[in-house]
Design a protein around this motif. Structure first.
Motif, short mmCIF file in Angstrom:
data_model
loop_
_atom_site.label_atom_id
_atom_site.label_comp_id
_atom_site.label_asym_id
_atom_site.label_seq_id
_atom_site.Cartn_x
_atom_site.Cartn_y
_atom_site.Cartn_z
N ILE A 273 0.84 -1.19 0.00
CA ILE A 273 0.00 0.00 0.00
C ILE A 273 0.88 1.24 0.00
CG2 ILE A 273 -1.89 1.22 1.14
CD1 ILE A 273 -2.61 -1.55 0.08
N ASN A 274 0.54 2.18 -0.85
CA ASN A 274 1.30 3.42 -0.93
C ASN A 274 0.32 4.58 -1.03
OD1 ASN A 274 3.37 5.20 -1.08
ND2 ASN A 274 4.11 4.56 -3.09
N ILE A 275 0.72 5.72 -0.58
CA ILE A 275 -0.11 6.92 -0.71
C ILE A 275 0.73 8.03 -1.32
CG2 ILE A 275 -1.76 6.41 1.14
CD1 ILE A 275 -0.08 8.02 3.03
N SER A 276 0.08 8.84 -2.08
CA SER A 276 0.77 9.95 -2.71
C SER A 276 -0.18 11.15 -2.78
CB SER A 276 1.26 9.56 -4.11
OG SER A 276 0.15 9.20 -4.93
N CYS A 277 0.37 12.26 -3.15
CA CYS A 277 -0.44 13.47 -3.21
C CYS A 277 -0.13 14.23 -4.51
CB CYS A 277 -0.16 14.35 -1.98
SG CYS A 277 -1.09 15.90 -2.00
N GLN A 278 -1.17 14.67 -5.15
CA GLN A 278 -1.02 15.47 -6.36
C GLN A 278 -1.52 16.89 -6.08
OE1 GLN A 278 -2.84 13.77 -9.80
NE2 GLN A 278 -2.48 15.58 -11.09
N ILE A 279 -0.57 17.78 -5.98
CA ILE A 279 -0.92 19.17 -5.67
C ILE A 279 -1.53 19.84 -6.91
CG2 ILE A 279 -0.02 21.42 -4.94
CD1 ILE A 279 0.00 19.31 -2.78
N ASN A 280 -2.59 20.57 -6.66
CA ASN A 280 -3.27 21.28 -7.74
C ASN A 280 -2.35 22.35 -8.32
OD1 ASN A 280 -5.02 22.74 -9.40
ND2 ASN A 280 -6.76 22.43 -8.01
N LYS A 281 -1.97 22.18 -9.61
CA LYS A 281 -1.07 23.14 -10.25
C LYS A 281 -1.66 24.54 -10.36
CE LYS A 281 1.39 19.63 -12.94
NZ LYS A 281 1.80 19.18 -14.30
N SER A 282 -2.97 24.59 -10.31
CA SER A 282 -3.63 25.90 -10.41
C SER A 282 -3.30 26.79 -9.23
CB SER A 282 -5.15 25.72 -10.51
OG SER A 282 -5.49 25.00 -11.67
N LEU A 283 -2.76 26.16 -8.14
CA LEU A 283 -2.42 26.96 -6.97
C LEU A 283 -1.30 27.94 -7.28
CD1 LEU A 283 -2.54 24.34 -4.09
CD2 LEU A 283 -4.08 26.26 -4.44
N GLN A 284 -0.55 27.66 -8.35
CA GLN A 284 0.52 28.59 -8.73
C GLN A 284 -0.08 29.93 -9.19
OE1 GLN A 284 2.89 26.52 -11.61
NE2 GLN A 284 3.46 24.88 -10.16
N GLN A 285 -1.28 29.86 -9.68
CA GLN A 285 -2.00 31.07 -10.06
C GLN A 285 -3.38 31.00 -9.40
OE1 GLN A 285 -2.04 30.98 -14.34
NE2 GLN A 285 0.08 31.74 -14.52
N ILE A 286 -3.39 31.47 -8.15
CA ILE A 286 -4.60 31.35 -7.35
C ILE A 286 -5.77 32.06 -8.03
CG2 ILE A 286 -5.65 31.87 -5.13
CD1 ILE A 286 -3.50 29.76 -5.06
N THR A 287 -6.86 31.35 -8.13
CA THR A 287 -8.11 31.93 -8.66
C THR A 287 -9.24 31.52 -7.75
OG1 THR A 287 -8.66 30.04 -10.05
CG2 THR A 287 -7.21 31.71 -11.03
N ALA A 288 -10.34 32.14 -7.93
CA ALA A 288 -11.51 31.84 -7.10
C ALA A 288 -12.08 30.47 -7.40
CB ALA A 288 -12.58 32.91 -7.32
N SER A 289 -11.66 29.88 -8.51
CA SER A 289 -12.21 28.58 -8.90
C SER A 289 -11.55 27.41 -8.17
CB SER A 289 -12.08 28.38 -10.41
OG SER A 289 -10.71 28.39 -10.79
N VAL A 290 -10.43 27.67 -7.49
CA VAL A 290 -9.74 26.59 -6.79
C VAL A 290 -10.57 26.15 -5.60
CG1 VAL A 290 -7.68 25.90 -5.53
CG2 VAL A 290 -7.48 27.42 -7.52
N GLN A 291 -10.99 24.87 -5.58
CA GLN A 291 -11.82 24.34 -4.52
C GLN A 291 -11.10 23.30 -3.65
OE1 GLN A 291 -14.93 25.51 -3.94
NE2 GLN A 291 -14.45 26.97 -5.59
N LYS A 292 -9.96 22.80 -4.14
CA LYS A 292 -9.22 21.78 -3.39
C LYS A 292 -7.74 22.13 -3.35
CE LYS A 292 -11.96 17.56 -3.96
NZ LYS A 292 -11.91 16.14 -4.40
N PHE A 293 -7.10 21.78 -2.24
CA PHE A 293 -5.66 22.00 -2.10
C PHE A 293 -4.88 20.91 -2.85
CE2 PHE A 293 -1.61 22.55 0.04
CZ PHE A 293 -1.58 23.93 0.28
N GLY A 294 -5.50 19.78 -3.04
CA GLY A 294 -4.88 18.65 -3.73
C GLY A 294 -5.70 17.39 -3.51
N GLU A 295 -5.17 16.25 -3.89
CA GLU A 295 -5.86 14.98 -3.74
C GLU A 295 -4.92 13.94 -3.13
OE1 GLU A 295 -7.40 13.66 -7.42
OE2 GLU A 295 -8.97 15.21 -7.56
N ILE A 296 -5.48 13.11 -2.30
CA ILE A 296 -4.73 11.99 -1.72
C ILE A 296 -5.06 10.74 -2.52
CG2 ILE A 296 -4.32 10.55 0.30
CD1 ILE A 296 -3.29 13.39 0.59
N ASN A 297 -4.03 10.10 -3.08
CA ASN A 297 -4.23 8.89 -3.88
C ASN A 297 -3.65 7.67 -3.18
OD1 ASN A 297 -5.35 10.37 -6.07
ND2 ASN A 297 -3.28 10.99 -6.67
#
Length: 499
Positions: free
Chosen positions: A258-282
């Motif tokens: 079992i492994n876990i990883s995280c994919q950070i939302n690249k949109s955070l580099q250009q913050i907009t009001a549409s960003v709803q998540k900091f990232g996802e845990i896979n």
């Protein structure tokens, strides 16, 4: 299927009870299947019919496992002693039982099967299987704990990545960060709980097998040959079930890595009001590379791994010359750190040399030293050609740790998995456990004073200077081949290089 009945009352003398007399028994005779008081014990010991019977004190006999004490040594249907064993139905039979086994071609005299069973290779193999099962359980435990550590480490890495990314964003993303970390904790805890559940099951299995091991020691010392044999037959079925259980675990998804990883939302580099998540845990699940180690499998792997080489294509290169400054060096062994140890029969001593050939230390207290072998735990074993002692030397303390008394003079020796295999002259090749010092015969072939033995893979090789031969056999003593060359001087077959 073996028939079980509750044994006779141990505390009452069976002979006296038949005479309507009540006396406390002091010993138990498994052959007679009854207890004996002090007086009857003396008669029993000199009677022509029973003087060869072995007895055990009641206090010791009661220590045997309940399932051993409940094993019947007589046929419940015909009230007669078991004399045969049907391999087809896997059960003991008395003479009258034979009528119902007319079609069975695998009836064997039960005395042949139980004779010397406690010191047989079969019993040794059975003990090794128990060790192997518990070792596999421990390895499974270790494997799962390593996965727990990996999850913990990955969690810390992901948290650090999340927080590092969080430094570059505005404070209004605090809630999104918290939500992501909570999801990480939930997923990690969920996967962690699955692994911990399996670890709990494995711990229970390990405890059960450990209890069987503890019982084996008592059975080996106090149970009758028949009880020992029938108990083994019962336990074998249980062990087979445990092996299937372990096999089912390793082939199921419960041991997937079992492994876990995280994919950070690249949109955070250009913050907009549409960003709803900091990232996802896979969560990813990779098939575990754990494999169960089995004695037969290991032997097959060794056989497959042996390279095929033509001796004519081999060439030797001199690497180093060592001056031992000893006379008649009969044994040598390589030690950790490129150190070496040599034994001298003429000088009655062993000498340990450093990697550069200089002397580290020597011991002169061992008489008639012959061969020497490294046995791990900073220790070596030394045989004596004219003594029934095998000496264990502590390399760190540079002194004799203990002496093991065997039933023969001993020559060439090799170490294998907690056991010493040595040349015992007229008794052939013998094996002694360094744990409980039990001796097992591998082969009864008479050997000379200058015989050596070594191992390679799952085979043993031993020399005989009388007929200039080298013989290969398995660990059960079955001879695979013998090479003889009378043109070679006898001395040349005195020495056999170790792997």
């Amino acid at each position: 299927m073996c028939i079980k009945i509750v044994a006779t009352n141990w505390s009452i003398c069976g002979v006296c009870e038949n005479l309507q007399i009540t006396k406390q028994s002091v010993v138990w005779c498994s052959e007679c299947d009854e207890g004996l008081c002090g007086e009857c014990k003396n008669h029993h010991a000199v009677s022509k019919a029973s003087k060869s019977h072995e007895t055990v004190f009641i206090t010791e006999y009661k220590k045997l496992p309940t399932e051993v004490l409940q094993i019947a040594q007589t046929c419940k249907l015909h009230i007669e002693k078991f004399e045969l064993f049907c391999r087809k139905h896997d059960c003991p039979c008395c003479k009258k039982c034979v009528k119902s086994h007319n079609d069975c071609k695998s009836l064997t005299d039960i005395n042949e099967l139980t004779k010397n069973i406690k010191t047989s290779n079969a019993f040794y193999e059975f003990e090794q299987i128990l060790l192997e099962v518990i070792e596999n359980i421990k390895r499974l435990n270790t494997n799962r704990k390593e996965n727990l550590t990996l999850l913990e480490n990955k969690k810390r890495e992901i948290v650090a990545e999340i927080k590092q990314t969080r430094i570059n964003v505005n404070h209004h993303l605090d809630k999104l960060q918290d939500d992501l970390i909570k999801e990480l904790m939930r997923v990690e805890q969920k996967e962690k709980s699955k692994i911990e559940k399996l670890l709990t099951t494995l711990k229970t299995k390990e405890k059960e097998i450990t209890e069987v091991q503890e019982n084996i020691a008592s059975i080996k010392q106090h149970a009758s040959e028949l009880q020992t044999f029938l108990t083994i037959k019962n336990i074998e079925k249980d062990i087979a079930g445990e092996e299937k259980f372990i096999q089912s675990i390793t082939t199921s998804d419960t041991t997937n890595q079992i492994n876990i990883s995280c994919q950070i939302n690249k949109s955070l580099q250009q913050i907009t009001a549409s960003v709803q998540k900091f990232g996802e845990i896979n969560v990813s699940s990779d098939q575990c590379d754990f494999s169960i180690q089995k004695r037969k499998d290991r032997q097959s792997q060794i056989m497959v791994a042996l390279p095929t080489r033509n001796i004519k294509n081999l060439s030797l290169t001199l690497q180093k010359r060592i001056n031992t400054e000893l006379s008649e060096v009969y044994g040598c062994s390589l030690l950790p750190g490129d150190m070496m140890v040599f034994s001298s029969s003429f000088d009655d001593r062993i000498r340990v040399l450093k990697s550069d050939g200089s002397k580290d230390f020597e011991i002169k207290t061992i008489r008639q030293t012959f061969d020497v072998v490294f046995i791990g735990n900073d220790s070596i074993a030394v045989t004596s050609s004219n003594s029934n002692q095998i000496s264990i030397i502590d390399l760190k303390k540079q002194k004799l740790k203990k002496s093991i008394k065997v039933n023969s003079y001993n020559g060439g020796v090799v170490y294998n998995d907690g056991h010493l295999i040595y040349c015992a002259r007229e008794k052939g090749i013998q094996m002694i456990s360094l744990c409980d010092e039990t001796v097992t015969n591998i082969t009864n072939t008479k050997l000379t004073e200058y015989s050596y033995v070594t191992k390679f893979g799952d085979k043993l090789f031993y020399t005989n200077s009388d007929n200039d031969s080298v013989t290969c056999c398995d660990y059960h003593g079955n001879i695979l081949w013998t090479f003889c060359d009378t043109s070679v001087h006898a001395v040349s077959t005195r020495y056999l290089c170790r792997q």
